[in-house]
Design a protein around this motif. Structure first.
Motif, mmCIF file in Angstrom:
data_model
loop_
_atom_site.group_PDB
_atom_site.id
_atom_site.type_symbol
_atom_site.label_atom_id
_atom_site.label_comp_id
_atom_site.label_asym_id
_atom_site.label_seq_id
_atom_site.Cartn_x
_atom_site.Cartn_y
_atom_site.Cartn_z
ATOM 1 N N HIS A 47 0.829 -1.215 0.000
ATOM 2 C CA HIS A 47 0.000 0.000 0.000
ATOM 3 C C HIS A 47 0.861 1.262 0.000
ATOM 4 C CE1 HIS A 47 -3.765 1.987 -0.082
ATOM 5 N NE2 HIS A 47 -3.617 2.595 1.065
ATOM 6 N N GLN A 54 -0.618 7.477 -5.598
ATOM 7 C CA GLN A 54 -1.755 8.352 -5.287
ATOM 8 C C GLN A 54 -1.307 9.806 -5.134
ATOM 9 O OE1 GLN A 54 -3.380 6.392 -1.839
ATOM 10 N NE2 GLN A 54 -4.133 4.643 -3.041
ATOM 11 N N GLU A 109 -7.886 4.194 6.081
ATOM 12 C CA GLU A 109 -8.473 3.906 4.767
ATOM 13 C C GLU A 109 -9.881 4.493 4.657
ATOM 14 O OE1 GLU A 109 -6.558 2.995 2.401
ATOM 15 O OE2 GLU A 109 -4.986 2.725 3.899
ATOM 16 N N GLU A 112 -9.731 8.171 4.136
ATOM 17 C CA GLU A 112 -9.352 8.476 2.757
ATOM 18 C C GLU A 112 -10.527 8.262 1.806
ATOM 19 O OE1 GLU A 112 -5.738 5.795 2.745
ATOM 20 O OE2 GLU A 112 -4.924 7.571 1.777
ATOM 21 N N GLU A 142 -7.915 2.326 -2.430
ATOM 22 C CA GLU A 142 -8.187 2.453 -0.987
ATOM 23 C C GLU A 142 -9.202 1.390 -0.545
ATOM 24 O OE1 GLU A 142 -5.964 4.179 -0.082
ATOM 25 O OE2 GLU A 142 -6.013 6.315 -0.575
#
Ligand code: FE
Ligand code: ZN
Ligand code: FE
Ligand code: FE
Length: 198
Positions: A47, A54, A109, A112, A142
């Motif tokens: 991630h 991102q 997460e 986000e 995400e």
């Protein structure tokens, strides 16, 4: 901060997300290092790589729309990362600590997903289709990261609860049923206990 139009709100959201993601680029390696489960460590590392992408998507959006990305602090992410740091510094059982790391990470997460969801809607309303598309790509990542953490948590939570065979546990029919839908907005502890798996 001055908010006079939807465009101003969108701009602020994007800058908030940009700062949040850059904070995460620094925090995720620490989360990975603190994880005892190799699966969890790998998930954090994977991630991290996505998170770097991102940041680039947000930079692209800022470049296209003439937004200055830097200069805002996402206080919410700062707080969420501080909670993660408390777990990193905690002593105790590795499985318990991993379970707490996952809980902290899933809050991140979900934060986000909330921010990106709103940003995507605003991009669509403003007719910024390219930005909406880029934001959508991140939302998918995400969401997948959150789901992955839920899957990893299933083994770790039973271990932390004192079940030695947590990871090899047979899934009951009830657990398999409804998994897809129910997991969507639930945390790692949102199910399992009441489904009669043992
Ligand atoms: Fe992210
Ligand atoms: Zn924020
Ligand atoms: Fe709250
Ligand atoms: Fe994320």
């Amino acid at each position: 901060m001055k908010l006079e139009s939807l465009n101003d709100v969108f701009t602020d959201l994007i800058r908030d997300l940009y700062n949040a993601e850059t904070q995460l680029v620094k925090a995720l390696p620490k989360m990975a290092k603190a994880a005892s489960s190799e699966e969890l460590r790998t998930a954090f590392e994977d991630h991290l790589e996505e998170t770097e992408g991102q940041v680039q998507r947000l930079e692209q959006i800022c470049e296209d729309l003439g937004i200055r990305p830097k200069g805002k602090t996402c206080k919410a992410m700062k707080g969420l990362i501080e909670e993660g740091s408390e777990v990193i510094e905690a002593s105790g059982e590795p499985a318990a600590k991993d379970a707490a790391l996952i809980a902290a990470a899933q809050k991140v997460e979900h934060y986000e997903i909330a921010g990106y969801g709103t940003a995507r809607t605003f991009a669509q309303l403003l007719g910024e289709d390219e930005a909406a598309k880029l934001l959508d790509e991140t939302i998918a990542e995400e969401g997948a990261a959150d789901k992955k953490l839920t899957t990893i948590a299933e083994g770790i939570n039973s271990e932390a609860a004192g079940d030695e065979d947590g990871e090899e546990e047979d899934e009951t029919e009830e657990e398999e049923d409804g998994e897809e839908d129910e997991d969507e907005m639930e945390g790692s502890t949102g199910r399992g206990r009441s489904s009669g798996s043992r």
